[in-house]
Design a protein around this motif. Structure first.
Motif, PDB file in Angstrom:
ATOM      1  N   ILE B 261      11.617  42.128  -5.748  1.00  0.00           N
ATOM      2  CA  ILE B 261      10.743  40.958  -5.881  1.00  0.00           C
ATOM      3  C   ILE B 261      11.254  39.850  -4.966  1.00  0.00           C
ATOM      4  N   PRO B 262      10.379  39.256  -4.180  1.00  0.00           N
ATOM      5  CA  PRO B 262      10.839  38.185  -3.290  1.00  0.00           C
ATOM      6  C   PRO B 262      11.099  36.891  -4.044  1.00  0.00           C
ATOM      7  N   ASP B 263      11.932  36.950  -5.031  1.00  0.00           N
ATOM      8  CA  ASP B 263      12.290  35.765  -5.802  1.00  0.00           C
ATOM      9  C   ASP B 263      13.685  35.995  -6.356  1.00  0.00           C
ATOM     10  N   PRO B 264      14.674  35.255  -5.828  1.00  0.00           N
ATOM     11  CA  PRO B 264      16.060  35.498  -6.243  1.00  0.00           C
ATOM     12  C   PRO B 264      16.308  35.214  -7.725  1.00  0.00           C
ATOM     13  N   ASP B 265      15.410  34.463  -8.365  1.00  0.00           N
ATOM     14  CA  ASP B 265      15.633  34.153  -9.783  1.00  0.00           C
ATOM     15  C   ASP B 265      15.123  35.252 -10.695  1.00  0.00           C
ATOM     16  N   LYS B 266      14.256  36.114 -10.126  1.00  0.00           N
ATOM     17  CA  LYS B 266      13.710  37.193 -10.951  1.00  0.00           C
ATOM     18  C   LYS B 266      14.441  38.476 -10.638  1.00  0.00           C
ATOM     19  N   THR B 267      15.593  38.662 -11.232  1.00  0.00           N
ATOM     20  CA  THR B 267      16.255  39.946 -11.043  1.00  0.00           C
ATOM     21  C   THR B 267      15.945  40.793 -12.264  1.00  0.00           C
ATOM     22  N   ALA B 268      14.820  41.478 -12.167  1.00  0.00           N
ATOM     23  CA  ALA B 268      14.339  42.263 -13.303  1.00  0.00           C
ATOM     24  C   ALA B 268      15.329  43.379 -13.620  1.00  0.00           C
TER      25      ALA B 268
END
Lengths: 334, 322, 323
Positions: B261-268
């Protein structure tokens, strides 16, 4: 691998059978009565009849063919019309002479050709590359008989460095064991003779090697150029490997399959097609043997010579096919 | 709802591999192994899956670029595997394809104009003048200019070439377009341009798409419904909202969680599958996914799951929902 | 803060073609600290791969040539180092993995032969230890049946396994810096997840710094600590991964992030950056992104902005006026 070899070997059977049919047909393709052709126009009807009978020519064609096939399989190649000798026993010394010459020529072609090709590819667009490729172009276009005559004129007549004709001096006889004189002289411990044999080999071998060298060099160059551009060569460089080893070890093994194909084909051609070189250099090989037979219209010899030459050609290709797997593990022998 | 535009049933493609001394068939590659789905007019069906799952083969079979081993393909109610040549020609006009590699699929020696014109000539549409006008119209439609018709493919960038490919597909006014990885060779900034173009064209001409891709985000963006393929089979198919928000099949779950995901805060919480996709020549017994499945049960290695309809109308092929 | 291990200062790399000099990399600066993961992101033609080949000294030459700047490895300028010096560094201090795992391994040599090559070249281990080290490496990158694998050929392995082998080769001499050029682009998503996971693990355990070159912003967001964004041969933005994704300050970075379709929600229409990447050297004046920029101002056409900022740098007049 074993299953593949067996399969490939089985496939040889129809090829070899077809070959014998063609060779068999040669004698029947000659217009007119073969016996008449053999005996000449002044032969008596009786003599023709006798010859027909002794050659089995009065039998139906298929019977003749099976007799012929049976004879080949049991090693009877017939007798020479010219001097009534058994062809089977005559042909080996000639064949050995050809094998020896072709082998030396191929060693020269492979060593010089591959190295020239490699360096041309490695130093692409360099002076060496251009020079080597121009020489290779001249090499493939040069008529062999012309090159042979030039060699004889330069190295035998003018410089007097090397003998120009034959396998040995007229006065020396090599004791035949295998009929491969390089081996025979060594087995006998005759080192002076060995050197004499080598000196006789040089000029015809170089003439014979010219075309294969040029073809191998060109094939090596194009094959290497392709491989040197590939990703795994970049990987090898990234490991810190020296360029020399990248070229000679990693790239060459990859580039080798098409080179091997060319080597196989050229070897086959040399073994059978050395007639020109052999006549120019008076080399008593199979080419000269057949050439002489043609002059005397010695059909059984011509027939057997062609049979042996084509047999060797087929076998060299068979061996080449088997060798592929040695260089490329991806070739699956199914 | 009315009859679907395309109905594919139990479609199969097997490739025999010959071996041994006598060249008998030693094994069979099941590239596509019983795929069924429908596509309604005006919608986009996305087909996702990893390489070798059979998604491209499926697309090509609908075009009959590859002949199916088994199954039926009905286009507008006609079984296109059993129709006359002249009827097939009509279908060929109605179904067009867009390919992944825009450069490889355009003849480098033809001008763009003649590339786009060619399908019209093949299907005998219009005279010379009408075709030329149509080419110019199409070029402008896909965001290029009329003067581009005289140029050659190598003078264009990747994104522009894909636009040319789209113009060629549209030339004969098709109803169904099969797009096989149409944006995967393109850069991100160009990819979004082409995706928007495809959507605009769909609205304008009421086009139906089958969108084959490996990029899950792209497929979600463009598709109404999505089918997930694994080893020649569809494991789950449903409308894209519920498939992405609430995946049912363990493979779909793993696939979705693997997308960075191109969002460092969303590490699923990533489900990392072990091993590789098995060879389609030797698919595991039972459920083809069981050897990599994190929730595999005993039954999974013994029985093949069948496609079941869930309460919300989605189709899932998994023993979890027996 | 940990020490800088590799520093690129004003690097300029050009290709000399029939049409003259084409600048592929045009004065870029960045540094890599010990043990960190730095992402270099950009689209095709932005110069990211040329940068990595310049560092490795593997530019195809001719036509490629480093025409300016420095590449400092532990303070030593290696931009024009001798080939013999570079051979000692390559594979030993700086290792590299490539995009195409299918073609990056030599098809006619066994995995074992290829894996032990760099160790033989740089460390001169005895033959016995060589094999056990190779086995150890294969286990480290998560490959089962290590002992048998050593005797197998690349074509017997899947793409994911081959990329693991490539990583094992790269890690075989405990390099200080690992350059990974699009290491997962050719792989499927589930395999990509495995490889990224492996690289993050190796980075934690061996403390090897990684330069991850990619076009995939998702990969960058998930793996990197710091990010360098490149466009048309220049660095346009650099900073901490969170700063870049949450507050992109260059319009190009912002546009890139916004044009990716979202996996979690469906947008009606995607944002697009208009036009396409300019040909290298085609824009002579002003900001290279000006023709595609939504915020373009008059001065962008004539003046080229500098890369400014402390920890979050950007090459844009917008950013500079706010500052």
């Amino acid at each position: 691998m074993l299953s593949y070899s067996v399969k490939r070997l089985l496939m040889l059977v129809p090829v070899l059978l077809g070959m014998t049919i063609i060779v068999f047909a040669i004698i029947h393709a000659i217009p007119g009565n073969p016996a008449l052709t053999i005996l000449g126009t002044k032969a008596t009807p009786e003599a023709i009849h006798n010859l027909n009978q002794s050659l089995g020519l009065d039998q139906p064609l298929y019977v003749q063919y099976f007799t012929y096939l049976k004879n080949i399989l049991s090693g009877h190649l017939g007798t020479s019309i010219q001097d009534n000798t058994s062809i089977a026993s005559e042909i080996w010394p000639h064949l050995a002479a050809t094998i020896e010459l072709s082998f030396v020529a191929m060693v020269i072609a492979v060593v010089v050709g591959i190295n020239a090709g490699i360096i041309s590819a490695w130093k692409q667009n360099s002076v060496f590359d251009y020079a080597a490729m121009i020489i290779a172009l001249i090499g493939v276009s040069m008529p062999i008989f012309w090159l042979g005559l030039l060699e004889q004129w330069a190295f035998s007549v003018k410089l007097n460095w090397l003998p120009s004709i034959g396998r040995t001096d007229i006065i020396t006889t090599v004791q035949p064991i295998t009929n491969l004189y390089l081996i025979d002289t060594l087995l006998e411990g005759q080192f002076a003779q060995f050197w004499m044999v080598v000196r006789h080999l040089i000029l015809p071998a170089i003439a014979l090697a010219t075309i294969p060298t040029a073809i191998i060099a060109r094939m090596t160059r194009s094959s290497m150029l392709e491989v040197l551009k590939s990703d795994y060569i970049r990987t090898a460089k990234a490991k810190g490997e020296h360029m020399f080893w990248i070229v000679y070890k990693y790239a060459l093994k990859n580039a080798f399959i098409p080179i091997l194909t060319v080597i196989g084909l050229q070897t086959g051609l040399l073994l059978g097609g050395a007639i020109l070189t052999e006549t120019i250099f008076g080399w008593p090989g199979i080419g000269l043997y057949v050439y002489n037979a043609i002059q005397y219209r010695d059909y059984p010899v011509i027939q057997s010579g062609i049979l042996v030459i084509s047999f060797i050609f087929v076998m060299v290709n068979f061996i080449t096919d088997l060798l592929y797997g040695l260089f490329d593990p991806r070739i699956k022998y199914r | 709802m009315s009859e679907p535009l395309l109905k594919v049933e139990n479609l199969k493609k097997y490739y025999p591999i010959k071996g041994g001394i006598f060249g008998k068939v030693s094994e069979t590659v099941r590239a596509v192994d019983g795929v069924s789905f429908t596509v309604n007019e005006g919608e986009t069906l996305g087909i996702v899956g990893e390489s070798g799952c059979g998604k491209s083969t499926t697309g090509r079979m609908i075009m009959r670029l590859i002949e199916p081993t088994e199954g039926s393909i009905q286009f507008e109610g006609k079984d296109i595997l059993n129709i006359s040549k002249s009827e097939m020609r009509k279908v060929r006009k109605d179904v067009q394809m867009i390919f992944q590699d825009p450069y490889a699929s355009l003849n480098p020696r033809q001008t763009v104009g003649s590339i786009i014109e060619e399908p019209m000539i093949v299907h005998g549409l219009g005279d010379r003048k009408e075709r030329r006008e149509r080419v110019e119209e199409l070029l402008e439609l896909v965001g290029l200019s009329a003067y581009h018709a005289k140029r050659y493919p190598h003078q264009f960038s990747g994104g522009q070439r894909q636009r040319i490919g789209i113009a060629r597909a549209l030339a004969v006014r098709p109803k169904l377009i099969i797009a096989d990885e149409p944006v995967s060779a393109l850069d991100v900034s160009v990819q979004s341009q082409v995706l928007n173009l495809l959507q605009d064209l769909q609205k304008k001409f009421n086009l139906t798409y089958i969108f084959i891709a490996h990029d899950l985000s792209v497929v979600r963006h463009i598709s109404n419904r999505v089918g997930v393929m694994y080893l020649g089979k569809i494991v789950e198919i449903s409308d894209s909202e519920s498939l992405y928000d609430n995946p049912k099949h363990p493979y779909t779950k793993a696939l979705l969680s693997a997308v960075p995901i191109p969002d460092p805060d969303k590490t699923a919480d990533r489900i990392i599958l072990s091993g590789d996709v098995p060879s389609p020549a030797h698919p595991p017994a039972g459920c083809a996914f069981h050897d990599r499945c994190p929730v595999a049960m005993d039954i999974c290695s013994k029985e093949k799951p069948v496609m079941k309809e869930m309460e919300d109308g989605r189709l899932v092929s998994c023993h979890l929902y027996d | 803060m940990s020490e800088t291990i590799l520093e690129v200062k004003g690097l300029k790399t050009s290709f000399f073609t029939d049409d003259g000099e084409v600048p592929a990399v045009d004065g870029i600066n960045f540094s890599v600290n010990e043990g960190e993961i730095l992402g270099i992101v950009g689209e095709s033609g932005c110069g990211k791969s040329v940068t990595s080949l310049s560092i490795m000294g593997l530019l195809p030459s001719p036509p490629g040539k480093i025409v300016g700047g420095q590449i400092l490895y532990k303070g030593e300028d290696i931009s024009h180092a001798k080939e013999s010096r570079m051979r000692k560094l390559r594979g030993n201090d700086i290792a590299m993995i490539f995009q195409e795992p299918m073609t990056s391994l030599n098809p006619v040599f066994t995995i074992g032969e290829q894996l032990t090559e760099a160790i033989r070249l740089h460390n001169h281990l005895p033959k016995k230890e060589l094999e056990s080290r190779a086995e150890e490496l294969l286990k480290m990158v998560g490959l089962p049946r290590a002992r048998e694998l050593l005797k197998e050929y690349p074509h017997e392995l899947s793409g994911g396994m081959r990329q693991r082998v490539m990583i094992a080769i790269a890690m075989s001499c405990d390099p200080k810096v690992l350059i990974a050029d699009e290491p997962t682009t050719a792989l499927d998503v589930t395999i990509q997840a495995q490889i990224l996971d492996l690289m993050a693990k190796l980075n934690r355990e061996t403390h090897t710094a990684i330069i991850l070159i990619t076009h995939d912003l998702g990969v960058v967001a998930q793996v990197c600590k710091r990010v360098v964004v490149m466009y048309a041969g220049k660095v346009v933005e650099e900073g901490d991964v969170r700063d870049i994704f949450n507050h992109p300050s260059h319009p190009y970075t912002e546009g890139l992030i916004r044009s990716i379709p979202d996996l979690y929600s469906k947008k009606e229409k995607l944002y697009t950056i208009k036009g396409s990447v300019p040909k290298p050297g085609s824009i002579k004046q002003g900001c290279l992104f000006a023709p595609r920029c939504d915020y373009v101002m008059d001065k962008c056409w004539t003046n080229a902005p500098e890369l400014v900022g402390d920890s979050h740098k950007s090459r844009c007049f917008l950013h500079q006026e706010q500052a």
